[in-house]
Design a protein around this motif. Structure first.
Motif, PDB file in Angstrom:
ATOM      1  N   PRO A   1       0.811  -1.221   0.000  1.00  0.00           N
ATOM      2  CA  PRO A   1       0.000   0.000   0.000  1.00  0.00           C
ATOM      3  C   PRO A   1       0.849   1.279   0.000  1.00  0.00           C
ATOM      4  O   PRO A   1       0.479   2.265  -0.632  1.00  0.00           O
ATOM      5  N   LYS A   2       1.994   1.264   0.675  1.00  0.00           N
ATOM      6  CA  LYS A   2       2.839   2.465   0.729  1.00  0.00           C
ATOM      7  C   LYS A   2       3.382   2.797  -0.665  1.00  0.00           C
ATOM      8  O   LYS A   2       3.415   3.970  -1.054  1.00  0.00           O
TER       9      LYS A   2
ATOM     10  N   ARG B   1       1.988   2.056  -3.531  1.00  0.00           N
ATOM     11  CA  ARG B   1       0.865   2.576  -4.312  1.00  0.00           C
ATOM     12  C   ARG B   1       0.590   4.046  -3.960  1.00  0.00           C
ATOM     13  O   ARG B   1       0.324   4.872  -4.829  1.00  0.00           O
ATOM     14  N   GLU B   2       0.676   4.339  -2.674  1.00  0.00           N
ATOM     15  CA  GLU B   2       0.449   5.698  -2.204  1.00  0.00           C
ATOM     16  C   GLU B   2       1.517   6.653  -2.757  1.00  0.00           C
ATOM     17  O   GLU B   2       1.205   7.749  -3.235  1.00  0.00           O
ATOM     18  N   LEU B   3       2.775   6.230  -2.712  1.00  0.00           N
ATOM     19  CA  LEU B   3       3.858   7.066  -3.221  1.00  0.00           C
ATOM     20  C   LEU B   3       3.752   7.271  -4.732  1.00  0.00           C
ATOM     21  O   LEU B   3       4.008   8.362  -5.232  1.00  0.00           O
TER      22      LEU B   3
ATOM     23  N   ALA C   1       1.027   7.253  -6.534  1.00  0.00           N
ATOM     24  CA  ALA C   1      -0.088   8.177  -6.778  1.00  0.00           C
ATOM     25  C   ALA C   1       0.303   9.614  -6.414  1.00  0.00           C
ATOM     26  O   ALA C   1      -0.083  10.560  -7.092  1.00  0.00           O
ATOM     27  N   GLU C   2       1.083   9.740  -5.361  1.00  0.00           N
ATOM     28  CA  GLU C   2       1.499  11.066  -4.894  1.00  0.00           C
ATOM     29  C   GLU C   2       2.299  11.823  -5.959  1.00  0.00           C
ATOM     30  O   GLU C   2       2.167  13.033  -6.097  1.00  0.00           O
TER      31      GLU C   2
ATOM     32  N   VAL D   1       1.384   2.511 -10.823  1.00  0.00           N
ATOM     33  CA  VAL D   1       2.144   1.538 -10.036  1.00  0.00           C
ATOM     34  C   VAL D   1       3.139   0.806 -10.926  1.00  0.00           C
ATOM     35  O   VAL D   1       4.288   0.567 -10.531  1.00  0.00           O
TER      36      VAL D   1
ATOM     37  N   TYR E   1       6.100   3.039 -11.531  1.00  0.00           N
ATOM     38  CA  TYR E   1       6.866   3.141 -10.287  1.00  0.00           C
ATOM     39  C   TYR E   1       7.720   1.886 -10.095  1.00  0.00           C
ATOM     40  O   TYR E   1       8.873   1.975  -9.676  1.00  0.00           O
TER      41      TYR E   1
END
Length: 89
Positions: free
Chosen positions: A2-3, A5-7, A9-10, A15, A18
């Motif tokens: 999840p982290k 994915r969050e980064l 998106a940020e 994904v 990334y």
């Protein structure tokens, strides 16, 4: 992850993109390690890493990130540039 994915998106990356960046970073680190014995590989890998880090700096600046988020990319870029300078001197 999840982290991750969050980064992703940020900063506005998918994904998958990334992950590809992460794979390129790992390949660069492996190439830098190989470069200790084979300087041409180290030079190519170091140059690739330096380009990735320059991209990271640009992304952080475009996002208006604070210095604390920008600093790791800048410090790593300085280290890679120093490695490249030492490799060919």
């Amino acid at each position: 992850m999840p982290k991750a994915r969050e980064l992703a998106a940020e900063v506005g990356f998918s994904v998958a993109a990334y992950r590809r960046i992460g794979v390129l970073q790992l390949a660069g680190v492996a190439g830098v390690a190989l470069g200790l014995g084979e300087p041409p590989f180290g030079g190519l890998a170091g140059t690739g890493l330096l380009l990735l880090l320059a991209g990271a700096v640009v992304v952080h600046l475009r996002n208006g990130d604070p210095v604390a988020k920008l600093a790791p990319a800048v410090v790593c870029a300085v280290l890679v540039a120093s490695y490249l300078a030492a490799l060919f001197v």
